[in-house]
Design a protein around this motif. Structure first.
Motif, PDB file in Angstrom:
ATOM      1  N   LEU A 182      -8.776  -8.012 -11.064  1.00 36.02           N
ATOM      2  CA  LEU A 182      -8.483  -6.868 -10.212  1.00 36.02           C
ATOM      3  C   LEU A 182      -7.211  -7.077  -9.394  1.00 36.02           C
ATOM      4  O   LEU A 182      -6.432  -6.132  -9.191  1.00 36.02           O
ATOM      5  CB  LEU A 182      -9.671  -6.605  -9.283  1.00 36.02           C
ATOM      6  N   ARG A 183      -6.969  -8.300  -8.918  1.00 38.59           N
ATOM      7  CA  ARG A 183      -5.827  -8.538  -8.041  1.00 38.59           C
ATOM      8  C   ARG A 183      -4.498  -8.154  -8.670  1.00 38.59           C
ATOM      9  O   ARG A 183      -3.703  -7.428  -8.041  1.00 38.59           O
ATOM     10  CB  ARG A 183      -5.813 -10.007  -7.590  1.00 38.59           C
ATOM     11  N   PRO A 184      -4.166  -8.593  -9.913  1.00 39.63           N
ATOM     12  CA  PRO A 184      -2.881  -8.181 -10.483  1.00 39.63           C
ATOM     13  C   PRO A 184      -2.762  -6.686 -10.683  1.00 39.63           C
ATOM     14  O   PRO A 184      -1.659  -6.129 -10.580  1.00 39.63           O
ATOM     15  CB  PRO A 184      -2.810  -8.924 -11.826  1.00 39.63           C
ATOM     16  N   ARG A 185      -3.883  -6.017 -10.917  1.00 37.48           N
ATOM     17  CA  ARG A 185      -3.841  -4.558 -11.079  1.00 37.48           C
ATOM     18  C   ARG A 185      -3.536  -3.869  -9.748  1.00 37.48           C
ATOM     19  O   ARG A 185      -2.746  -2.919  -9.697  1.00 37.48           O
ATOM     20  CB  ARG A 185      -5.168  -4.061 -11.655  1.00 37.48           C
ATOM     21  N   LEU A 186      -4.163  -4.344  -8.674  1.00 32.30           N
ATOM     22  CA  LEU A 186      -3.892  -3.768  -7.354  1.00 32.30           C
ATOM     23  C   LEU A 186      -2.454  -4.022  -6.938  1.00 32.30           C
ATOM     24  O   LEU A 186      -1.785  -3.140  -6.385  1.00 32.30           O
ATOM     25  CB  LEU A 186      -4.859  -4.355  -6.319  1.00 32.30           C
ATOM     26  N   GLU A 187      -1.967  -5.236  -7.191  1.00 34.67           N
ATOM     27  CA  GLU A 187      -0.584  -5.564  -6.831  1.00 34.67           C
ATOM     28  C   GLU A 187       0.402  -4.704  -7.602  1.00 34.67           C
ATOM     29  O   GLU A 187       1.405  -4.243  -7.053  1.00 34.67           O
ATOM     30  CB  GLU A 187      -0.337  -7.049  -7.094  1.00 34.67           C
ATOM     31  N   ALA A 188       0.109  -4.459  -8.876  1.00 37.59           N
ATOM     32  CA  ALA A 188       0.984  -3.608  -9.679  1.00 37.59           C
ATOM     33  C   ALA A 188       0.966  -2.172  -9.174  1.00 37.59           C
ATOM     34  O   ALA A 188       2.011  -1.524  -9.053  1.00 37.59           O
ATOM     35  CB  ALA A 188       0.561  -3.666 -11.144  1.00 37.59           C
ATOM     36  N   ALA A 189      -0.229  -1.667  -8.875  1.00 34.68           N
ATOM     37  CA  ALA A 189      -0.344  -0.280  -8.411  1.00 34.68           C
ATOM     38  C   ALA A 189       0.364  -0.084  -7.071  1.00 34.68           C
ATOM     39  O   ALA A 189       1.108   0.890  -6.881  1.00 34.68           O
ATOM     40  CB  ALA A 189      -1.815   0.112  -8.303  1.00 34.68           C
ATOM     41  N   LEU A 190       0.166  -1.005  -6.140  1.00 32.84           N
ATOM     42  CA  LEU A 190       0.809  -0.880  -4.830  1.00 32.84           C
ATOM     43  C   LEU A 190       2.313  -1.083  -4.934  1.00 32.84           C
ATOM     44  O   LEU A 190       3.090  -0.401  -4.256  1.00 32.84           O
ATOM     45  CB  LEU A 190       0.199  -1.887  -3.855  1.00 32.84           C
ATOM     46  N   GLY A 191       2.753  -2.008  -5.777  1.00 30.24           N
ATOM     47  CA  GLY A 191       4.178  -2.204  -5.961  1.00 30.24           C
ATOM     48  C   GLY A 191       4.863  -0.999  -6.559  1.00 30.24           C
ATOM     49  O   GLY A 191       6.009  -0.679  -6.223  1.00 30.24           O
TER      50      GLY A 191
END
Length: 219
Positions: free
Chosen positions: A79-88
């Motif tokens: 989940l973390r890389p997906r959240l970081e990608a979405a927020l970025g």
């Protein structure tokens, strides 16, 4: 639902969601393009029109690529890389919710130049990526042509320049804090993507050794 069917359904949902968002942004830009055309007689107005045209082309390119790109060879789990990608990728779209600010001619010119350069570079980078484009950390093909010959993440550099230019148009320090937060997530995206690309493409190590991430000679 079987894992393969679930993955296919998730990919289709992600494609449609991404395409719908950028189609919505393109539609919102249409009246802005008309207004910018009416004020294109001045250098600042012409720069603003160019920036909006580049952004409009960028949005339509994302729509086309999101709907036609192949499924990835691999993706980073969790989940973390997906959240970081979405927020970025999408945090910058919160800027218009901040109060606008009136700046002097010098800052207005700097804002227009940054947005124009950033959106133009983003469009060129997106067209170079082609169907290898993704928002999440996914591997489809290793692209090393065009602006990717000079730096490994020209699209993130472009988005950063455009975001900084846009932030000048809104109240400080809130707008600058928002852009700084986006930059932090973009850096996390860079590390996530490079972890995946090194794993999937053996030639990535040699490519990374001869190119900078964002700024040649610095990082």
């Amino acid at each position: 639902m079987k894992p393969a069917a679930a993955a296919k359904a998730g990919d289709a949902l992600a494609r449609c969601g991404l395409a719908l968002w950028f189609f919505f942004v393109a539609v919102v830009l249409v009246p802005q393009l008309r207004a910018a055309s009416a004020s294109a007689a001045s250098p600042a107005g012409l720069l603003g029109l160019f920036a909006k045209l580049a952004l409009f082309g960028f949005c339509l390119t994302v729509v086309a690529l999101a709907l036609t790109r192949p499924r990835p060879l691999a993706k980073l789990a969790g989940l973390r890389p997906r959240l970081e990608a979405a927020l970025g990728a999408f945090l910058v779209y919160a800027l218009p919710f901040l109060p606008p600010a009136r700046r002097g001619p010098a800052l207005e010119a700097a804002s227009g130049a940054l947005v124009a350069c950033g959106t133009a570079l983003a469009l060129v980078s997106m067209l170079t990526l082609g169907r290898s484009f993704s928002v999440m950390a996914e591997a489809r093909a290793l692209v090393t042509s065009g602006p990717f010959r000079l730096i490994r993440h020209p699209l993130y550099l472009a988005e950063g320049l455009a975001a900084l230019g846009a932030a000048i148009q809104f109240v400080w320090p809130a707008s600058l804090a928002l852009v700084a937060a986006q930059l932090a997530f973009q850096i996390r995206r860079i590390f996530n993507e490079e972890t995946l690309l090194r794993r999937i493409f053996p030639e990535y190590a040699a490519y990374a050794a001869r190119t900078a991430r964002l700024v040649p000679g610095l990082w």
